[in-house]
Design an enzyme around this catalytic site. Structure first.
Site, mmCIF file in Angstrom:
data_model
loop_
_atom_site.group_PDB
_atom_site.id
_atom_site.type_symbol
_atom_site.label_atom_id
_atom_site.label_comp_id
_atom_site.label_asym_id
_atom_site.label_seq_id
_atom_site.Cartn_x
_atom_site.Cartn_y
_atom_site.Cartn_z
ATOM 1 C CG ASP A 1 -2.032 0.985 1.154
ATOM 2 O OD1 ASP A 1 -2.367 1.403 0.024
ATOM 3 O OD2 ASP A 1 -2.590 1.351 2.200
ATOM 4 C CG ASN B 1 2.434 1.555 -5.201
ATOM 5 O OD1 ASN B 1 3.435 1.453 -4.505
ATOM 6 N ND2 ASN B 1 1.915 0.534 -5.860
ATOM 7 N NE ARG C 1 -1.636 6.209 1.297
ATOM 8 C CZ ARG C 1 -1.500 5.501 2.408
ATOM 9 N NH1 ARG C 1 -1.449 6.128 3.586
ATOM 10 N NH2 ARG C 1 -1.410 4.193 2.353
ATOM 11 C CG HIS D 1 0.349 2.359 -9.561
ATOM 12 N ND1 HIS D 1 0.002 1.866 -8.322
ATOM 13 C CD2 HIS D 1 -0.664 3.181 -9.946
ATOM 14 C CE1 HIS D 1 -1.178 2.365 -7.973
ATOM 15 N NE2 HIS D 1 -1.597 3.174 -8.930
ATOM 16 C CB THR E 1 -13.052 -6.849 -6.227
ATOM 17 O OG1 THR E 1 -13.081 -6.985 -4.799
ATOM 18 C CG2 THR E 1 -12.693 -8.193 -6.836
ATOM 19 C CD GLU E 2 -12.954 -4.546 -2.195
ATOM 20 O OE1 GLU E 2 -11.777 -4.872 -2.498
ATOM 21 O OE2 GLU E 2 -13.786 -5.358 -1.776
ATOM 22 C CG LEU F 1 9.034 -16.797 -4.123
ATOM 23 C CD1 LEU F 1 8.701 -16.941 -2.640
ATOM 24 C CD2 LEU F 1 9.566 -15.400 -4.429
ATOM 25 N NE ARG G 1 -3.055 -1.471 4.427
ATOM 26 C CZ ARG G 1 -4.304 -1.434 4.020
ATOM 27 N NH1 ARG G 1 -5.147 -2.385 4.419
ATOM 28 N NH2 ARG G 1 -4.739 -0.477 3.223
ATOM 29 N NE ARG H 1 -8.360 0.165 5.426
ATOM 30 C CZ ARG H 1 -7.971 1.415 5.606
ATOM 31 N NH1 ARG H 1 -7.803 1.885 6.850
ATOM 32 N NH2 ARG H 1 -7.757 2.217 4.586
ATOM 33 C CD GLU I 1 1.901 -14.088 15.176
ATOM 34 O OE1 GLU I 1 1.999 -12.940 15.663
ATOM 35 O OE2 GLU I 1 1.376 -15.046 15.771
#
Length: 578
Positions: free
Chosen positions: A349, A351, A353, A366, A395-396, A458, A515, A521, A534
């Site tokens: 999260d 990019n 801002r 991005h 999807t949001e 990986l 995150r 969240r 965790e």
């Protein structure tokens, strides 16, 4: 075929023979549509069984089994082509060019993609940059439109008219005139337009940029041969409705002879040998799937789990490279295997801002985020992480400005089309739905899934157009359908059974969810898999992080006590950093 290296020709012919067999079974005049479709189903079921056994008593199926096992191919594309051909048994009416293009790609793209995979496995990659993907698709459309014109008399014999109805209406051509083989001025104009369209689609000179010499020769020669076929169509006139146009042997020789000579010289510079016959049979999800039964999960992707490792594949395959070191010289922490998280999930999260705070357009964030992701992947390889899953587009996220979304997809396509990450031991998986995504993005995601499925390092899962609640709803729907059909009783539904019906049932539970960007969240990300994860939150925007941040997150994880409902034990010591 003549331009492929001799070691690859048997495999190419085997794949071609399989698809032609399916075509011939459906195009046969023996029996009605239902009987022909049933014969094809029996043949494909037998092929699936032969792949499980590792042998066959049918020569074509035996060749396909040998090719799939010897070269480590995913047969999913072959079965998908059979599914499309089976639907053609009762005839097909195509209304628009979009329908036509979707149909020919689902029928024929598999063979072209499998041949590209064979070249890649042999060490002669045909990478497509983002800007080339649509050109390559149009090139194939040009080939198949040429086929449509050349095969017109044969199709008319069966009562098939495979030209879009909208195009007939545009030229005021009545379908009954074509089916009745009446050569009208309007039909002549339509054939001229179709010939010009096919010629324009075939002319894609940018596709050969940066290619190995032989694939470049192959593309140019194919273009020359199909132009010759179009000239034969133009010369046919009214005879096109009754007789298949032919290219003279002399015209073919003029195109093929110099190309064969150049290709032979190029292959001598890059000798290729076929791998030895593979022992055993096909295993994993592809072997378990049934044609037409939703192979690979409800999201429509293959989901194959086989691990073979292409690094040691015979035949001159390109070696898998070790991860690149960090520019600073930083070395990864030493982490005990029993403390290493098996699966790290990341919400990347910040990019937009990051870009806004620097006075840049949001899409530049991005681009910077894509560079950060590449470094994170190298860092995951360095510490031996098994699974890394990244939330790339939810999807949001469709609520964002259309321009930003479009640029984000362009960035994804460009990154996936590059070989930088996929020269390493990285296996790509895609979680999400194809709905509303650009065709070129879906194609490059599926291509990377197929060509990296044998990697054993990986597993890098990219969540694109993904929603956790939608994933749970899909699984619930699958269970409900099974219950209504009497396949399961409601009392049998368990957590284990539910998990098996998720679109990606092979995705393990998340051990560590990280995150960036300051929010605390999980935002509808892997709710089922993250039940006992965790959580690790950092304030830095995603473009500001690199592999050292991943290492810090993993090191912090090793200091946590994972009780999972049990009583506390002795606190573990954190991993050593150096």
């Amino acid at each position: 075929m003549a331009l492929m290296p001799p070691a690859l020709r048997p495999a190419c012919w085997a794949l071609w023979a399989a698809l032609r067999t399916g075509d011939d079974l459906i195009d046969s005049t023996d029996g009605d549509a239902t009987e022909r479709a049933a014969r094809l189903s029996r043949w494909t079921d037998a092929l699936e069984a032969d792949l499980r056994r590792g042998t066959s008593d049918d020569p074509v199926r035996l060749a396909v089994v040998d090719t799939v096992l010897r070269w480590g191919l995913d047969p999913e594309g072959i079965f998908s082509s059979f599914d499309t051909v089976r639907e053609d048994a009762a005839g097909r009416r195509l209304e628009t060019w979009a329908e036509w293009s979707s149909w020919v790609r689902s029928t024929n793209m598999s063979w072209a993609e499998q041949c590209r995979t064979l070249l890649d496995r042999a060490g002669v990659a045909m990478p497509l940059r983002w800007e080339q993907i649509e050109g390559f698709s149009r090139f194939l459309d040009g080939m198949y439109l040429t086929d449509t014109l050349v095969d017109l008399p044969t199709d008319l014999e069966r009562g098939d008219l495979l030209v879009p109805m909208a195009e007939l209406a545009r030229f005021d051509v009545a379908p009954d005139d074509v089916l009745g083989r009446r050569w009208t001025p309007e039909l002549r104009a339509l054939v001229g337009e179709l010939t010009a369209r096919a010629r324009g689609w075939l002319d894609q000179p940018g596709l050969t940029a940066g290619l190995h010499p032989v694939p470049a020769i192959l593309l140019r020669t194919t273009t020359g041969l199909f132009h010759a076929r179009l000239r034969a169509v133009e010369r046919s006139g009214a005879a096109l409705l009754r007789r298949t146009p032919r290219v003279s042997a002399v015209a073919q020789w003029r195109v093929l002879a110099p190309a064969r000579a150049r290709a032979a010289v190029a292959w001598r510079l890059v000798p290729i040998s076929a791998p030895p016959p593979a022992a055993g049979a096909l295993t994993g999800a592809s072997a378990e799937a049934r044609p037409g039964s939703g192979r690979g999960g409800s999201d429509g992707h293959s989901g194959t789990d086989g691990h073979g490792g292409t690094a040691g594949r015979p035949g001159g395959a390109r070696p898998v490279l070790p991860p690149k070191p960090h520019p600073s010289g930083a070395r990864p922490p030493l982490i005990d295997a029993d403390r290493m998280p098996g699966h790290v999930a990341v919400i990347a999260d910040g990019n937009g801002r990051w870009a806004t705070e620097r006075g840049l357009p949001r899409h530049e964030g991005h681009r910077a985020g894509a560079a950060a992701l590449r470094d994170i992947v190298h860092g995951a390889l360095e510490i031996g992480l098994g699974h890394l899953t990244v939330y790339a587009f939810s999807t949001e996220n469709w609520r964002r400005p259309a321009g930003e979304v479009s640029e984000l997809f362009r960035t994804m396509c460009a990154e996936l089309a590059e070989d930088e990450l996929f020269d390493h031991d990285v296996r790509l998986c895609w979680a999400g739905r194809p709905d509303n995504l650009p065709t070129e993005l879906v194609e490059v995601l599926e291509h990377r899934q197929r060509t990296t499925q044998d990697r054993s390092g990986l597993t890098f899962t990219l969540c694109v157009n993904y929603g956790g609640r939608a994933e749970l709803a899909d699984a619930a729907g699958e269970l409900a359908r099974a219950a209504v059909a009497g396949e399961i009783a409601p009392a049998q539904v368990s957590e284990h059974l539910f998990a098996r019906h998720l679109p990606r049932p092979q995705l393990p539970d998340v051990d560590l969810l990280w995150r960036t960007g300051g929010d605390h969240r999980i935002s509808n990300f892997l709710p089922w898999q993250s039940s006992y994860a965790e959580l690790h939150f950092t304030d830095e925007y995603w473009p500001q992080v690199d592999r050292r941040d991943l290492w810090r997150a993993v090191t912090a994880y090793t200091a946590r006590q994972r009780r999972l409902g049990a009583a506390p034990t002795t606190e573990p010591e954190p991993a050593e950093q150096h």
